[in-house]
Design a protein around this motif. Structure first.
Motif, PDB file in Angstrom:
ATOM      1  N   ARG A  39      42.417  47.291  20.723  1.00 38.04           N
ATOM      2  CA  ARG A  39      43.242  47.111  19.547  1.00 38.04           C
ATOM      3  C   ARG A  39      44.638  46.639  19.957  1.00 38.04           C
ATOM      4  O   ARG A  39      45.195  47.099  20.948  1.00 38.04           O
ATOM      5  CB  ARG A  39      43.354  48.428  18.775  1.00 38.04           C
ATOM      6  N   ASP A  40      45.235  45.732  19.140  1.00 35.43           N
ATOM      7  CA  ASP A  40      46.586  45.298  19.447  1.00 35.43           C
ATOM      8  C   ASP A  40      47.582  46.297  18.875  1.00 35.43           C
ATOM      9  O   ASP A  40      47.225  47.254  18.178  1.00 35.43           O
ATOM     10  CB  ASP A  40      46.840  43.880  18.936  1.00 35.43           C
ATOM     11  N   GLY A  41      48.871  46.070  19.182  1.00 34.34           N
ATOM     12  CA  GLY A  41      49.883  47.031  18.807  1.00 34.34           C
ATOM     13  C   GLY A  41      49.991  47.274  17.320  1.00 34.34           C
ATOM     14  O   GLY A  41      50.142  48.420  16.872  1.00 34.34           O
ATOM     15  N   LEU A  42      49.909  46.203  16.510  1.00 34.97           N
ATOM     16  CA  LEU A  42      50.035  46.358  15.073  1.00 34.97           C
ATOM     17  C   LEU A  42      48.858  47.132  14.493  1.00 34.97           C
ATOM     18  O   LEU A  42      49.028  47.947  13.580  1.00 34.97           O
ATOM     19  CB  LEU A  42      50.154  44.985  14.398  1.00 34.97           C
ATOM     20  N   VAL A  57      46.726  52.362  12.414  1.00 42.86           N
ATOM     21  CA  VAL A  57      45.881  53.552  12.581  1.00 42.86           C
ATOM     22  C   VAL A  57      46.762  54.803  12.653  1.00 42.86           C
ATOM     23  O   VAL A  57      46.448  55.839  12.055  1.00 42.86           O
ATOM     24  CB  VAL A  57      45.012  53.433  13.854  1.00 42.86           C
ATOM     25  N   GLY A  58      47.883  54.695  13.349  1.00 43.38           N
ATOM     26  CA  GLY A  58      48.800  55.822  13.446  1.00 43.38           C
ATOM     27  C   GLY A  58      49.333  56.249  12.091  1.00 43.38           C
ATOM     28  O   GLY A  58      49.466  57.450  11.818  1.00 43.38           O
ATOM     29  N   LEU A  77      44.835  54.797  21.788  1.00 45.60           N
ATOM     30  CA  LEU A  77      45.733  54.307  20.748  1.00 45.60           C
ATOM     31  C   LEU A  77      47.133  54.062  21.307  1.00 45.60           C
ATOM     32  O   LEU A  77      47.989  53.514  20.623  1.00 45.60           O
ATOM     33  CB  LEU A  77      45.813  55.296  19.580  1.00 45.60           C
ATOM     34  N   GLY A  78      47.352  54.471  22.543  1.00 46.05           N
ATOM     35  CA  GLY A  78      48.644  54.271  23.182  1.00 46.05           C
ATOM     36  C   GLY A  78      48.738  52.933  23.892  1.00 46.05           C
ATOM     37  O   GLY A  78      47.766  52.175  23.996  1.00 46.05           O
ATOM     38  N   ASN A  79      49.927  52.648  24.402  1.00 39.20           N
ATOM     39  CA  ASN A  79      50.199  51.408  25.119  1.00 39.20           C
ATOM     40  C   ASN A  79      50.191  51.724  26.619  1.00 39.20           C
ATOM     41  O   ASN A  79      51.218  52.091  27.198  1.00 39.20           O
ATOM     42  CB  ASN A  79      51.543  50.834  24.694  1.00 39.20           C
TER      43      ASN A  79
END
Length: 235
Positions: free
Chosen positions: A2-5, A10-11, A188-190
């Motif tokens: 998943r990309d950042g956006l 989701v967050g 879900l993190g970077n």
């Protein structure tokens, strides 16, 4: 991946779910025990992270354990039940601090679980040192201009990963000799941003254990990571 956006979106949905008042129970069952759940506190009912990390953390039996972001207190209370002599549980919200205290009392470990309202290490005494420090971190990277509108968002979002950098920069100052610094992370993190911070501080990441779990319509991989100064193999 998943990309950042997409992760940010989701967050936001997770924040809505954890922050919901209607239909929210006052307690839950986890790890064969009953736990109290206060409004506005990150709920282990909506994610597998609390259960997985609580099972995975290598508690220092007879030692001193610090949990950053204690939430309902499941991990901190379990640390005491598993034999840690001293447990400190900190959280940035008063609701989570109260919830941790309630569950420490429920399970009879109040005398060994100290609870503090603290932004990371800020409320600790200067001489406080620990054999193991653990944080189930707020992994979703928010835009740099993001401002939390609800306290529950503090448990989910980290704008620019500034909190992760503070945890890693200051955490080693709080370790006793031979102490360990552990981070609960997920997909879900970077991870790239985390690696950038780690490398900039001269640290290395050692994955300890991981597992994938379904969270609604998407799959999340949870990872327990150990951070330590890099060892120069040529030295």
């Amino acid at each position: 991946m998943r990309d950042g956006l997409e992760k940010y979106a989701v967050g936001l949905r997770l924040a809505d779910r954890h922050g919901a008042v209607e239909g929210r129970p006052g307690g839950f069952d986890l790890l064969d025990m009953r736990w109290d759940l206060l409004p506005g506190v990150f709920s282990p009912l909506h994610t597998a992270s609390t259960e997985l990390f609580t099972r995975w953390v290598p508690y220092p039996v007879g030692g001193r354990f610090l949990e950053v972001g204690s939430g309902t207190g499941v991990t901190a209370v379990t640390a005491a039940l598993c034999g840690c002599a001293q447990v400190t549980a900190v959280d940035i919200t008063e609701a989570a601090v109260c919830n941790t205290r309630m569950n420490a009392a429920r399970h009879g470990v109040t005398e060994r679980v100290r609870t503090l309202r603290s932004d990371l290490f800020d409320a600790l005494e200067p001489g406080d040192r620990f054999d193991l420090i653990f944080w189930n971190s707020n992994v979703v990277e928010a835009p740099r201009d993001f401002a939390c509108a609800r306290e529950i968002e503090l448990a989910i979002f980290d704008s620019g990963y500034v909190t992760h950098e503070r945890f890693l920069r200051q955490g080693f100052e709080r370790l006793a000799d031979g102490g360990r610094l552990l981070l609960g992370f997920n997909s879900l993190g970077n991870l790239q941003a985390l690696h950038g911070i780690v490398e900039g501080l001269g640290l290395c990441i050692q994955p300890l254990v991981s597992a994938k779990r379904q969270a609604g319509s998407f799959e999340v991989e949870f990872q327990l990571l150990e951070l330590a100064p890099c060892v120069d193999a040529t030295a």
